[in-house]
Write a protein that holds these residues in place. Structure first.
Motif, short mmCIF file in Angstrom:
data_model
loop_
_atom_site.label_atom_id
_atom_site.label_comp_id
_atom_site.label_asym_id
_atom_site.label_seq_id
_atom_site.Cartn_x
_atom_site.Cartn_y
_atom_site.Cartn_z
N GLN A 122 0.37 -1.04 0.22
CA GLN A 122 -0.07 -0.09 -0.41
C GLN A 122 1.11 1.52 -0.43
OE1 GLN A 122 -4.16 0.71 0.16
NE2 GLN A 122 -3.35 -1.33 -1.00
N ILE A 123 1.99 1.21 0.38
CA ILE A 123 3.42 2.41 0.39
C ILE A 123 3.12 2.49 -0.63
CG2 ILE A 123 5.50 2.93 1.34
CD1 ILE A 123 4.62 2.16 3.90
N ARG A 124 4.11 1.36 -1.68
CA ARG A 124 4.30 1.67 -2.91
C ARG A 124 3.07 2.14 -3.76
NH1 ARG A 124 6.03 -3.92 -5.90
NH2 ARG A 124 6.60 -2.83 -8.28
N LEU A 125 1.59 1.58 -3.63
CA LEU A 125 1.06 2.07 -4.62
C LEU A 125 0.84 3.49 -3.97
CD1 LEU A 125 -1.68 -0.58 -4.08
CD2 LEU A 125 -0.15 -0.36 -6.02
N ALA A 126 0.79 4.06 -2.79
CA ALA A 126 0.60 5.12 -2.60
C ALA A 126 1.40 6.52 -3.15
CB ALA A 126 0.56 5.36 -0.62
N VAL A 127 3.45 6.21 -3.45
CA VAL A 127 4.15 6.54 -3.54
C VAL A 127 4.79 6.71 -5.07
CG1 VAL A 127 4.86 7.09 -1.01
CG2 VAL A 127 6.12 5.14 -2.69
#
Length: 501
Positions: free
Chosen positions: A411-416
């Motif tokens: 989810q962090i990857r998708l967000a940034v």
């Protein structure tokens, strides 16, 4: 003469009241170092008042009786004026010397060795602490448990979050890393494997004994040091980056030996691949150890040379567990937790590395693994009640720390976005190399590099009970409704099935 006496008496009086004759404050009385380093989950782990720089551990071990005798020399520096200090240790101690002077020692609580030096230790002073000891480690229990596993032909000191207590005295917390020299004398024909490199081949001693020597030149947390003794085939090679590779396989693995070799012999390949994602490999050697059938039932990221229990090979080769433990060399070993509540920083990223390896091997993308993992645990599953960012001291190895931790990473990857995501990982491992980190520090770095406020992502996926909703994303909802099982799923689940105590 009378004037001198009067002046001396005046100076003494002023010192007693906290002032010297010159008007400067008197030096405060030394105080005991704290019996814990301040961990929120394990408050009695580690110790205060000093910082260890190096351990020199010299042992003699008899497999037939499980008797261990040793002398450990600790090189440290005081961080306060000390009247006494603690070491974490459980075997019988015969003597302690501090800077060459005999010191008194006593026991406190389950694993505290209290050392009172003959002379006051001042802040900043170098310490040489020599502890002599002996015992049968497998018979020494703390809360019904021993971190020393006796096997049919030797022993294993491999565990998390504690194992050092049973073979050398230490400041047992990841906040106090040190370098190591480990020297072990065993009967001829018995092998000894530990961390790092061998500065010289095994040396024959008198009366049928051989001494094995290992050296770790990079800062190492105490739980990441290890010892395994027994009958092993040792295979050496050179990695693509020129480093020595040392792999060891217990001779009693039988039908599992082929699968163990087919997995661990790919260590250098995995290191080379991971270096492209996480930055240069941080240590001086590579390898792995396949333990005996009666050894440990889990794998552990012991620094430079992870140790694997036999269960991982029962269904054939498994490179996912190797990938998990190698990823830990960056996430957990080089950058270690500052507090055990931050365990997600270790396990979430090591688990996500398996998803990245799956994608590289063409066995399922990270997105496919996210979708399947999310759907695998129903919304009412207790799995979702464990908070990876603060799981509690009795659940640091809960599957949610691993699987939900990996979900959070994605989810962090998708967000940034991918570019910022991998820059964040490389910056984290570079800036905190050989040090420690917290959840809050990782979030701050991720926000700094990405330029985005990630509070909602971190709070939702790491610190909020319940399965997070994917509301508002129709595509995501469709993907997780009936996701296909990635080819890598079964092997990844096997890699997480066997965890430390």
């Amino acid at each position: 003469m009378r004037r001198r006496i009067v002046a001396a008496v005046a100076a003494l009086a002023m010192t007693v009241t906290g002032t010297t004759l010159a008007g400067t404050p008197a030096q405060a009385a030394p105080t005991p170092g704290s019996p814990g380093i301040g961990d929120s989950y394990y408050p009695d782990y580690g110790n205060g008042g000093y910082d260890v720089e190096h351990y020199d551990i010299r042992l003699r071990y008899q497999p037939g009786t499980d008797r261990l005798t040793g002398t450990t020399t600790i090189l440290a520096r005081a961080t306060q004026d000390l009247s006494r200090f603690n070491l974490d240790f459980v075997l019988d101690v015969s003597s302690v010397r501090v800077n060459g002077w005999s010191a008194t020692h006593s026991r406190s609580d389950a694993h505290e060795l209290v050392v009172t030096p003959a002379r006051t230790i001042r802040s900043g002073q170098l310490l040489t602490v020599v502890v002599q000891y002996a015992g049968v480690p497998s018979q020494v229990l703390v809360d019904g448990y021993t971190g020393w596993r006796r096997t049919a032909d030797g022993a294993m000191a491999v565990n998390e979050p504690e194992s050092a207590w049973w073979w050398y005295p230490s400041n047992d917390h990841p906040l106090d890393k040190a370098t190591f020299d480990v020297s072990v004398s065993v009967p001829d024909g018995v092998e000894v494997i530990s961390n790092g490199v061998q500065p010289r081949p095994p040396i024959g001693e008198l009366l049928g004994w051989t001494r094995w020597i290992w050296r770790t030149t990079k800062p190492t947390a105490t739980y990441l040091s290890f010892l395994t003794i027994g009958q092993y085939d040792i295979v050496t090679d050179t990695a693509p980056n020129g480093q020595p590779v040392v792999n060891a396989y217990h001779v009693g693995l039988g039908d599992l030996a082929g699968a163990a070799r087919a997995s661990i012999e790919r260590t250098a390949e995995v290191v080379d691949w991971a270096s492209g994602l996480f930055g240069p490999y941080p240590f001086e050697a590579q390898g792995g150890v396949a333990g005996p059938l009666d050894g440990i039932g889990f794998a552990l990221e012991t620094q430079t040379r992870p140790v694997y229990g036999p269960s991982f090979w029962r269904r054939g080769a498994n490179t996912y567990v190797v990938t998990h433990e190698i990823a830990h060399q960056w996430f957990g070993d080089s950058v270690s937790v500052a507090d055990w509540r931050n365990i997600w920083l270790n396990e979430g990223f090591a688990s996500y590395a398996e998803w990245l390896w799956s994608e590289a091997q063409g066995e399922g993308t990270a997105q496919e693994l996210f979708d399947f993992t999310y759907a695998y645990y129903p919304a009412d599953d207790p799995f979702w009640q464990v908070l990876p960012g603060d799981p509690g001291p009795n659940r640091i190895f809960h599957s949610a720390v691993y699987d939900r931790g990996a979900l959070a990473v994605h989810q962090i990857r998708l967000a940034v976005g991918d570019d910022a995501f991998f820059r964040i990982l490389r910056a984290w491992t570079a800036q905190r190399q050989y040090g420690n980190g917290t959840n809050e520090q990782f979030q701050a770095l991720a926000e700094q590099i990405s330029g985005r406020d990630l509070s909602a992502v971190f709070t939702t996926w790491l610190f909020t009970a319940g399965r997070p909703e994917l509301a508002g994303d129709a595509t995501a909802q469709a993907r997780v409704a009936t996701p296909p099982q990635p080819k890598s799923w079964a092997r990844i689940q096997e890699a997480h099935r066997f965890l430390p105590r």
